[in-house]
Enzyme design. Sequence first.
Site, PDB file in Angstrom:
ATOM      1  N   ARG A   1     -10.679   3.213   5.740  1.00 14.05           N
ATOM      2  CA  ARG A   1      -9.218   3.059   5.616  1.00 14.05           C
ATOM      3  C   ARG A   1      -8.769   3.361   4.180  1.00 14.05           C
ATOM      4  O   ARG A   1      -7.652   3.818   3.953  1.00 14.05           O
ATOM      5  CB  ARG A   1      -8.805   1.634   6.024  1.00 14.05           C
ATOM      6  CG  ARG A   1      -7.305   1.470   6.148  1.00 14.05           C
ATOM      7  CD  ARG A   1      -6.917   0.145   6.777  1.00 14.05           C
ATOM      8  NE  ARG A   1      -7.169  -0.986   5.864  1.00 14.05           N
ATOM      9  CZ  ARG A   1      -6.969  -2.264   6.173  1.00 14.05           C
ATOM     10  NH1 ARG A   1      -6.519  -2.578   7.380  1.00 14.05           N
ATOM     11  NH2 ARG A   1      -7.216  -3.217   5.299  1.00 14.05           N
TER      12      ARG A   1
ATOM     13  N   ARG B   1       0.864  -1.188   0.000  1.00 14.43           N
ATOM     14  CA  ARG B   1       0.000   0.000   0.000  1.00 14.43           C
ATOM     15  C   ARG B   1       0.897   1.234   0.000  1.00 14.43           C
ATOM     16  O   ARG B   1       2.083   1.137   0.315  1.00 14.43           O
ATOM     17  CB  ARG B   1      -0.886   0.002   1.260  1.00 14.43           C
ATOM     18  CG  ARG B   1      -1.903  -1.101   1.248  1.00 14.43           C
ATOM     19  CD  ARG B   1      -2.661  -1.171   2.582  1.00 14.43           C
ATOM     20  NE  ARG B   1      -3.518  -2.347   2.635  1.00 14.43           N
ATOM     21  CZ  ARG B   1      -3.776  -3.017   3.764  1.00 14.43           C
ATOM     22  NH1 ARG B   1      -3.254  -2.640   4.908  1.00 14.43           N
ATOM     23  NH2 ARG B   1      -4.574  -4.081   3.718  1.00 14.43           N
TER      24      ARG B   1
ATOM     25  N   ARG C   1     -12.952  -9.158   1.405  1.00 10.77           N
ATOM     26  CA  ARG C   1     -12.542  -9.174   2.810  1.00 10.77           C
ATOM     27  C   ARG C   1     -13.744  -9.263   3.758  1.00 10.77           C
ATOM     28  O   ARG C   1     -13.688  -9.965   4.770  1.00 10.77           O
ATOM     29  CB  ARG C   1     -11.675  -7.941   3.121  1.00 10.77           C
ATOM     30  CG  ARG C   1     -10.290  -8.080   2.512  1.00 10.77           C
ATOM     31  CD  ARG C   1      -9.391  -6.881   2.696  1.00 10.77           C
ATOM     32  NE  ARG C   1      -8.106  -7.152   2.044  1.00 10.77           N
ATOM     33  CZ  ARG C   1      -6.918  -7.078   2.635  1.00 10.77           C
ATOM     34  NH1 ARG C   1      -6.823  -6.721   3.874  1.00 10.77           N
ATOM     35  NH2 ARG C   1      -5.822  -7.375   1.970  1.00 10.77           N
TER      36      ARG C   1
HETATM   37  P1  ADP Z   1      -6.558  -4.456  10.571  1.00 16.19           P
HETATM   38  O1  ADP Z   1      -5.112  -4.308  10.882  1.00 16.19           O
HETATM   39  O2  ADP Z   1      -7.252  -5.384  11.514  1.00 16.19           O
HETATM   40  O3  ADP Z   1      -6.828  -4.795   9.158  1.00 16.19           O
HETATM   41  P2  ADP Z   1      -6.610  -1.575  11.000  1.00 16.19           P
HETATM   42  O4  ADP Z   1      -5.857  -1.449  12.260  1.00 16.19           O
HETATM   43  O5  ADP Z   1      -5.948  -1.183   9.732  1.00 16.19           O
HETATM   44  O6  ADP Z   1      -7.257  -3.043  10.844  1.00 16.19           O
HETATM   45  O7  ADP Z   1      -7.934  -0.724  11.189  1.00 16.19           O
HETATM   46  C1  ADP Z   1      -8.840  -0.510  10.117  1.00 16.19           C
HETATM   47  C2  ADP Z   1      -9.400   0.899  10.190  1.00 16.19           C
HETATM   48  O8  ADP Z   1     -10.241   0.994  11.334  1.00 16.19           O
HETATM   49  C3  ADP Z   1      -8.323   1.964  10.357  1.00 16.19           C
HETATM   50  O9  ADP Z   1      -8.656   3.063   9.558  1.00 16.19           O
HETATM   51  C4  ADP Z   1      -8.370   2.307  11.851  1.00 16.19           C
HETATM   52  O10 ADP Z   1      -7.979   3.636  12.079  1.00 16.19           O
HETATM   53  C5  ADP Z   1      -9.821   2.070  12.193  1.00 16.19           C
HETATM   54  N1  ADP Z   1     -10.078   1.620  13.559  1.00 16.19           N
HETATM   55  C6  ADP Z   1      -9.371   0.738  14.300  1.00 16.19           C
HETATM   56  N2  ADP Z   1      -9.934   0.521  15.505  1.00 16.19           N
HETATM   57  C7  ADP Z   1     -11.051   1.304  15.535  1.00 16.19           C
HETATM   58  C8  ADP Z   1     -12.071   1.537  16.516  1.00 16.19           C
HETATM   59  N3  ADP Z   1     -12.081   0.907  17.699  1.00 16.19           N
HETATM   60  N4  ADP Z   1     -13.057   2.388  16.207  1.00 16.19           N
HETATM   61  C9  ADP Z   1     -13.084   3.013  15.008  1.00 16.19           C
HETATM   62  N5  ADP Z   1     -12.148   2.859  14.039  1.00 16.19           N
HETATM   63  C10 ADP Z   1     -11.142   2.001  14.295  1.00 16.19           C
HETATM   64  P1  5GP Z   2      -3.457  -7.119   5.025  1.00 20.82           P
HETATM   65  O1  5GP Z   2      -3.414  -7.425   3.559  1.00 20.82           O
HETATM   66  O2  5GP Z   2      -4.685  -6.309   5.405  1.00 20.82           O
HETATM   67  O3  5GP Z   2      -2.193  -6.528   5.540  1.00 20.82           O
HETATM   68  O4  5GP Z   2      -3.618  -8.524   5.782  1.00 20.82           O
HETATM   69  C1  5GP Z   2      -4.626  -9.402   5.432  1.00 20.82           C
HETATM   70  C2  5GP Z   2      -4.700 -10.530   6.413  1.00 20.82           C
HETATM   71  O5  5GP Z   2      -3.500 -11.281   6.359  1.00 20.82           O
HETATM   72  C3  5GP Z   2      -4.867 -10.087   7.863  1.00 20.82           C
HETATM   73  O6  5GP Z   2      -5.897 -10.868   8.437  1.00 20.82           O
HETATM   74  C4  5GP Z   2      -3.562 -10.433   8.510  1.00 20.82           C
HETATM   75  O7  5GP Z   2      -3.726 -10.821   9.859  1.00 20.82           O
HETATM   76  C5  5GP Z   2      -3.123 -11.611   7.668  1.00 20.82           C
HETATM   77  N1  5GP Z   2      -1.683 -11.821   7.731  1.00 20.82           N
HETATM   78  C6  5GP Z   2      -0.694 -10.903   7.763  1.00 20.82           C
HETATM   79  N2  5GP Z   2       0.495 -11.486   7.858  1.00 20.82           N
HETATM   80  C7  5GP Z   2       0.273 -12.819   7.900  1.00 20.82           C
HETATM   81  C8  5GP Z   2       1.110 -13.965   8.032  1.00 20.82           C
HETATM   82  O8  5GP Z   2       2.333 -13.892   8.129  1.00 20.82           O
HETATM   83  N3  5GP Z   2       0.508 -15.168   8.030  1.00 20.82           N
HETATM   84  C9  5GP Z   2      -0.845 -15.318   7.932  1.00 20.82           C
HETATM   85  N4  5GP Z   2      -1.338 -16.547   7.986  1.00 20.82           N
HETATM   86  N5  5GP Z   2      -1.658 -14.271   7.835  1.00 20.82           N
HETATM   87  C10 5GP Z   2      -1.119 -13.036   7.810  1.00 20.82           C
END
Ligand code: ADP
Ligand code: 5GP
Length: 402
Positions: A268, A175, A279
């Site tokens: 996001r 990203r 997703r």
């Molecule tokens: P993940 O790592 O699980 O994919 P992120 O940490 O990237 O999720 O969070 C996704 C989006 O949700 C981000 O834009 C983040 O700022 C927002 N976010 C995370 N926790 C909360 C919350 N408790 N309430 C509202 N927005 C949240």
């Molecule tokens: P993102 O593309 O949003 O970074 O991640 C997508 C998903 O892949 C998330 O659910 C994250 O937890 C999972 N993920 C990230 N790294 C790993 C990894 O090393 N192993 C596995 N099994 N899942 C991962």
Amino acid sequence: MGETPAFFADNLLGDYPKKDDSKSKANVTAIVVGSKLYVIDGVDHESGSTIGVRIFDKSSGKLISPTVLGTKPEPSKHHSAVLLNDDRVLVVRGNSSSSECFWFLEVGTPFVREQEKALGNEVVAWSKGVLGNVEKPIVISGPSGVGKGTLISKLMKEFPSMFGFSVSHTTRAAREKERNGIHYHFTDHNVMEREIKDGKFLEFASVHGNLYGTSVEAVEMVADAGKRCILDIDVQGAKSVRASAFDAIFIFISPPSFEELEKRLRARATETEEQIQKRVQNARAELEQGKSSGLFDHILVNDDLETCYEKLKNILCRSEDVNSAPKTFPESIDLSSEHSVSKIDQKLLINCSAVEHEKASNNMYVLDLSLLKGGAPGRTRGLNMYANGDNQLSSNITHPRT
Ligand code: ADP
Ligand code: 5GP
């Protein structure tokens, strides 16, 4: 079997360079485990940059170069080796800083057996020994967009010296704000598949159409920095880790509702509409698995971020491992000279007095192995070390068990 380990070691030395024969022999130890002889050489003659390991299989008469997993110890001019519980060898490296003295060569632990099955090859795995109690790694799972990354960032910001993030590999595109080596190791599908075959991954899974995986090295790097490892992986990955020998705490982060999850993914703004839909669809199955399988030790609903973060910190600050072992080595420790080791029950006596005789009473240490935890991939925790006279050493010396 009349031959001694020294006999095999001497014969195996035959094909090593022999510039200084006496030194090269003093640098090699041989340990018998069942029908195999593990030959540990202070220098790996292929790479020159690590300690080398070869296996002599007495039943087939073959000399094998095993797949060596884990961070490897650097070469050492003098080392000692002692077999523990038939599945790991403790290697004490001389001429090293105290934090680099103790290494475990795993030869038959569940992790090694697992990797042997996966790779179809003999495997050994290195794991560095650390004093005291570095706590269990933490596996955090949950659907995409639930807030895992946000929670982990908060944790790392508040406790930078305590937690370290395991940087995963992925075949998805980076990203805009993501940096290679920090957020992920962005890699190619073919390269990653080959590395999986070579046993470089603790776990891997196909997630939302891309390959993701945790390399053994990623976990080791965090452990080597003396930090508690955090893994952000999907539910399939969590299942693989749970089924493996990797001892961790498993936490599932759940959204307050699907609508809110979708809203967060959209806000996001890092995925296309099609990817968001994929997703959200996958989230349904992940939530079911996360909640029903008993896979996770804790389930946290990330509704209000601060509340969820406080709950996460509470879990992580709970001390599950009661271990009174000190976290630092005795100040006086000096393994720079040659040393000898002997094992009595769960204690290793290390005598460094061979060179400076007059200091003999100050140069004996006890390494208590009774609280060992963890192991490859990652560190072996819970070592306890004290100097001669500081603890129960004298009673062990005067009343050794036969
Ligand atoms: P993940 O790592 O699980 O994919 P992120 O940490 O990237 O999720 O969070 C996704 C989006 O949700 C981000 O834009 C983040 O700022 C927002 N976010 C995370 N926790 C909360 C919350 N408790 N309430 C509202 N927005 C949240
Ligand atoms: P993102 O593309 O949003 O970074 O991640 C997508 C998903 O892949 C998330 O659910 C994250 O937890 C999972 N993920 C990230 N790294 C790993 C990894 O090393 N192993 C596995 N099994 N899942 C991962």
